[in-house]
Design a protein around this motif. Structure first.
Motif: not given
Ligand SMILES: Nc1ncnc2c1ncn2[C@@H]1O[C@H](COP(=O)(O)OP(=O)(O)O)[C@@H](O)[C@H]1O
Ligand SMILES: Nc1ccn([C@@H]2O[C@H](COP(=O)(O)OP(=O)(O)O)[C@@H](O)[C@H]2O)c(=O)n1
Length: 240
Positions: A38-53
């Motif tokens: 889901q994070c990958a989709y959020i990044v695509e749509h909402f311009g966040f940078t994703h970090f997985s601990a």
């Protein structure tokens, strides 16, 4: 593509010149609940940078760092790595990213993680996404994941589930108690789950847009101040 989600900080809402803190959204859920997907989709749509601990910790093992062996043995046991290590990795990643909106996935996993992040960075999450999924479904997904992860074997998976129930769920409950959790039913197809996720981010966007409540309140305060100043200047300030 919607990109706007900027969750204003209290400094912004008050119109003060204080340095703006990054917007952080914690993404929590059991192992295999679909956080990374889901994070990958959020990044695509909402311009966040994703970090997985977990990814940052695996990167640390691969880099041959002095903590690598300790991290590897803890992960193989499904244990939670000391917060000092994980928070440092997250902080460095955020500083180097150049973005100011972050999705932090798989963190905080216990109360120590939560408190250490707040103490070191001074950042509290804007909100928390919690992917709720039955254990049998998570187990099925992990066993089909095929990413070659050492900890994706049935013995370690069971240990991770136990740690999730004992240490991570209480963190979700803490954030629930302060009204920060958006709970998502994650036991549905990927696209359906994302529809719910999208609704959360879109509704946050609505709240902070120029005509949203936060903005209206600060505009009203500014107007009141302007009226008072004008009355004072004209010497007719009675009852104010
Ligand atoms: N809603 C879903 N339905 C079915 N399979 C999913 C769903 N979401 C993710 N998956 C799959 O399940 C596995 C675990 O998902 P992942 O995003 O890696 O979970 P997490 O980051 O929470 O451990 C992956 O193989 C992924 O492709
Ligand atoms: N905050 C964190 C996140 C992960 N980890 C470790 O990394 C492992 C894998 O976490 P992950 O988030 O990559 O994967 P999932 O367990 O969610 O599938 C955990 O079982 C822990 O051993 C940790 O110690 N502390």
């Amino acid at each position: 593509m919607e990109t706007d989600v900027g969750v204003s900080t209290s400094e912004e809402a008050n119109g003060s010149a204080a340095k703006k803190k990054p917007t952080v959204v914690f993404v929590l859920g059991g192992p295999g609940s679909g956080k990374g997907t889901q994070c990958a989709y959020i990044v695509e749509h909402f311009g966040f940078t994703h970090f997985s601990a977990g990814d940052l910790l695996r990167g640390e093992i691969d880099s041959g760092s002095e903590n690598g062996l300790m991290i590897k043995s803890m992960m193989n046991e499904g244990k939670i790595v000391p917060s000092e290590v994980t928070v440092k990795l997250l902080q460095k990643a955020m500083e180097e990213s150049g973005n100011e909106k972050f999705l932090i996935d798989g963190f905080p996993r216990n109360d120590e993680n939560r408190a250490a992040f707040a103490a070191v960075t001074g950042i509290e999450p804007a909100f928390v996404l919690f992917f709720d999924c039955p254990e049998e479904e998570m187990e099925r997904r992990i066993l089909n994941r095929n990413q070659g992860r050492d900890d994706d074997n049935i013995e370690t998976i069971r240990k991770r589930f136990k740690v999730f129930l004992q240490s991570s769920l209480p963190v979700v409950q803490y954030y629930e108690s302060i009204g920060k959790v958006h709970k998502i039913d994650a036991a549905r197809p990927v696209e359906e789950v994302f529809e719910s996720v999208k609704a959360v981010f879109t509704s946050i966007n609505e709240k902070v847009k120029p005509h949203g409540r936060v903005q209206q309140k600060s505009t009203l305060l500014k107007l009141q101040l302007k009226w008072k100043m004008s009355f004072l200047r004209n010497g007719v300030c009675k009852g104010y």
